[in-house]
Design an enzyme around this catalytic site. Structure first.
Site, PDB file in Angstrom:
ATOM      1  CB  THR A   1      -0.855   0.232   1.239  1.00 53.00           C
ATOM      2  OG1 THR A   1      -0.566   1.517   1.911  1.00 53.00           O
ATOM      3  CG2 THR A   1      -0.549  -0.443   2.593  1.00 53.00           C
TER       4      THR A   1
ATOM      5  CG  ASP B   1      -3.448   5.074   1.559  1.00 55.27           C
ATOM      6  OD1 ASP B   1      -2.688   6.340   0.766  1.00 55.27           O
ATOM      7  OD2 ASP B   1      -3.397   4.298   0.949  1.00 55.27           O
TER       8      ASP B   1
ATOM      9  N   GLY C   1      -3.109  10.149   0.480  1.00 49.73           N
ATOM     10  CA  GLY C   1      -2.882   9.913   1.786  1.00 49.73           C
ATOM     11  C   GLY C   1      -4.562  10.358   2.556  1.00 49.73           C
ATOM     12  NE  ARG C   2     -10.167   7.413  -0.322  1.00 53.78           N
ATOM     13  CZ  ARG C   2      -9.721   7.590  -1.096  1.00 53.78           C
ATOM     14  NH1 ARG C   2      -8.217   6.892  -1.572  1.00 53.78           N
ATOM     15  NH2 ARG C   2      -9.246   7.022  -2.555  1.00 53.78           N
TER      16      ARG C   2
ATOM     17  CD  GLU D   1      -5.795  11.194  -1.029  1.00 56.03           C
ATOM     18  OE1 GLU D   1      -6.344  11.566  -2.727  1.00 56.03           O
ATOM     19  OE2 GLU D   1      -5.416  10.666  -0.874  1.00 56.03           O
TER      20      GLU D   1
END
Lengths: 420, 420
Positions: free
Chosen positions: B142, B144, B191-192, B247
């Site tokens: 991932t 992330d 990167g939520r 983001e």
């Protein structure tokens, strides 16, 4: 004749390789120390001359100067500052010449685009009438590739390579996800009036049918229906569609697509983005899931993926400028000349500034494919050599080790009575 | 026991190095031909298993498999498709196991993030109760960096390097132009929920005070007044300000600063548009000229600037997954284990999937600086080793020569009565 000093300045938007030209100038000046004394660089471009803020290049370490070859941005500072016409502000030109005279500067190397070519020519002309002749040589630089008489502009090849590689990589990403996710990807690139940078997206194509499937040029009026039909047809056929869009895409009435007065995909007032405008259009009419990227400065600063050809040419025009100056030339620009023949080869020629200043070169119509969404073989033949070769910077701690200059200023000799 | 075949699938958002893991799996399987028969890969991830669309990896050329090590995206296709819970859709799991059984598949290698770790665990559990045991190994992937128990996730290091280098280069561009042009530059990154990728922007800093001057993390509630004051103070002091924004930046009430209002297949909110939101805010309150970039897919596809450490780790976890499988292990994930000590070194360990599935790792608070706009030395010590080393792909015609697979499908053995 006593030995004269040289003045070098960077102008306008910087590039991944403008410092390679600076490196060429400075290293060639060192070779010609019998004719060129000190090299001074303008702090923040021509403003440095107007404000008498001259960087003493001789105080930089030789290895830092050598490192300019692989350092992006404008190491001495650049500026967006267009000198007014002689009629409007003769004082500005007079000031330039006064500063040059005070520091015994006889060579003026101006590294920029169309505006700076014009300034360069005027300085040359005015200096003669003012009795302190300056040899003014313009060194081409623009990511937009819009200068005439040179086959291409240093700076463009590296943006082109960045756009080609980025398009290739993002397209592979979309292709591998499109079964369940994003169907349309849009990369917005620079180019307000000419589609050279967008055209470079086509160099991502290795085989017929490869992405990008649609390129939008400023030169081709945007036709919403044809565009949307092409997007849908591409998604139907391939499962996804990759678009490279120039920021300067225009409607049929000549207005910019991004100035349409609409809100973007996120409900904000239009912020000047072609990509979100297209994305909203695609989502609302075709219902397709999209992603978009806006490379902005990343594209022109991306020295890490510079074209080796571009770097070599940028250095060569800087070096040639000095060689032309010491040969007594004036009011000219070293230009990239492409040799005839199927093998790409180039040399540096010279062109008179009077034919360069204020002339904008557009992409030839014959480079754009008949449907307006791609480039022709002729366009490809022109573009492909410009992105050849990799020229990696050295790395330290995982990031490029770029030059950091000391930028020591020369002591001022004039009264600080000029405002710029 | 007869020799079993292996099934490999890619899940979720692809990365610059997920194919390096695939390469590790396939090359290790070839070494273990006494225990592993054919390797099949799911066309478009787990959908390939559900639809019985199995790519016969044995028909690919060895050099193409080797080239996966330097090829970004998901070479076999990936998908965003989360299997429902066992209670909701037991038929899906039963179908998976039926397909595995039909093709004599005894090893399931699932290369993805948290959701796929969960699926992997369930397949392992259910297969036992259904009397056709499958050894299910999850391979971490991932961008992330949000999987627990592994020191880092393959895929993250390369995004981190891309973000660090892009921030460095764009910041140099802005610095050289700020006297007359852009004062504020914003790079929006992925990167939520976790600020790992944004944090990597800090690795562009070589010296105290270097850009980026502000990092906005999802973990730190956005404070408009403090942010704007910091922007203005930075511009006053340095002449320009560079911002890296995740983001997933959130307001104090937990809403996203830029909410697109749409969701993806996993029910995650689709984000984007933090940069233009911030830019508008800066322009309207401080009146500063801005530029912004949104890297989007470019950041996770950028194999051309991959971290050598990341590539090596991605390959290693793929290879280790096979080694663990042939050693009889089940329901585990190979993980990157960082050794103690000031010199960075790592090895591959194993962790039980029951502890991985559905656990999201956030950035430790001690990695974020006190003012919330940067990272601490601890954060830097963690991140810096992950971007070390360059691992360039080969080039042809100016662009990387990435693998193109044939993707021959194995003949189906089951009735086409399952819809997925």
């Amino acid at each position: 004749m006593s030995k004269k000093n040289a003045f070098y300045a960077q102008s306008g938007g910087v590039t991944a390789v403008i410092n390679a030209s600076a490196c060429g100038v400075i290293e060639a000046a060192r070779v010609n120390q019998d004719k060129i004394g000190n090299v001074y660089a303008g702090l923040n471009g021509i403003l440095g001359a107007l404000r008498e803020e001259l960087i003493d290049v001789g105080q930089e370490r030789a290895e830092d100067i050598a490192a300019l070859r692989y350092t992006p941005s404008g190491a001495f500072g650049s500026c967006r500052y267009k000198l007014k016409s002689l009629e409007e502000n003769r004082a500005e030109y007079a000031r330039l010449i006064a500063v040059f005279k005070a520091h015994n500067i006889g060579y003026f190397f101006y590294n920029g685009g169309g505006d700076s070519a014009d300034t360069c020519l005027k300085v040359s002309q005015l200096s003669e009438t003012m009795g302190y002749p300056i040899q003014a040589i313009h060194i081409p630089k623009t990511v937009d590739n819009d200068l005439p008489l040179t086959d291409n502009c240093p700076g463009f090849g590296s943006v082109a390579k960045y756009v080609a590689v980025s398009t290739q990589e993002a397209a592979m990403d979309v292709a591998s996800m499109c079964a369940t996710s994003t169907k349309v990807f849009i990369l917005e690139v620079m180019g307000r009036h000419a589609g050279w940078i967008a055209a470079a997206g086509a160099l991502a194509q290795e085989q017929e049918g490869d992405a990008p499937h649609i390129i939008l040029f400023p030169e081709v009026p945007f036709d919403r229906e044809r565009f949307l039909a092409k997007v849908q047809a591409t998604v139907d056929e391939k499962g996804y569609c990759v678009i490279v869009a120039s920021e300067g895409v225009q409607n049929k009435d000549g207005t910019f697509l991004a100035d349409a007065g609409t809100t973007d995909a996120f409900g904000h007032k239009q912020l000047g983005g072609v990509a979100p405008t297209l994305a909203t259009m695609i989502k609302s009419t075709l219902g397709l899931k999209y992603h978009w990227a806006l490379a902005d400065y990343l594209q022109r600063a991306a020295r890490h993926i510079a074209s080796a050809t571009d770097v070599e040419q940028a250095y060569a025009v800087g070096r040639a400028a000095v060689q032309m100056a010491v040969a007594g030339k004036n009011a000219i620009m070293p230009a990239i000349i492409r040799a005839e023949g199927s093998e790409y080869s180039w040399s540096v020629g010279e062109v008179p500034l009077s034919q360069v200043a204020n002339v904008e070169k557009f992409m030839p119509g014959e480079y754009i494919s008949e449907d307006g969404f791609g480039i022709t073989q002729k366009g490809r033949d022109y573009l492909l050599p410009l992105i050849q070769g990799e020229d990696y910077p050295p790395y330290k701690n995982g990031i490029p080790r770029y030059a950091r200059l000391k930028k020591h200023l020369v002591e001022k000799k004039l009264a600080a009575d000029f405002k710029a």
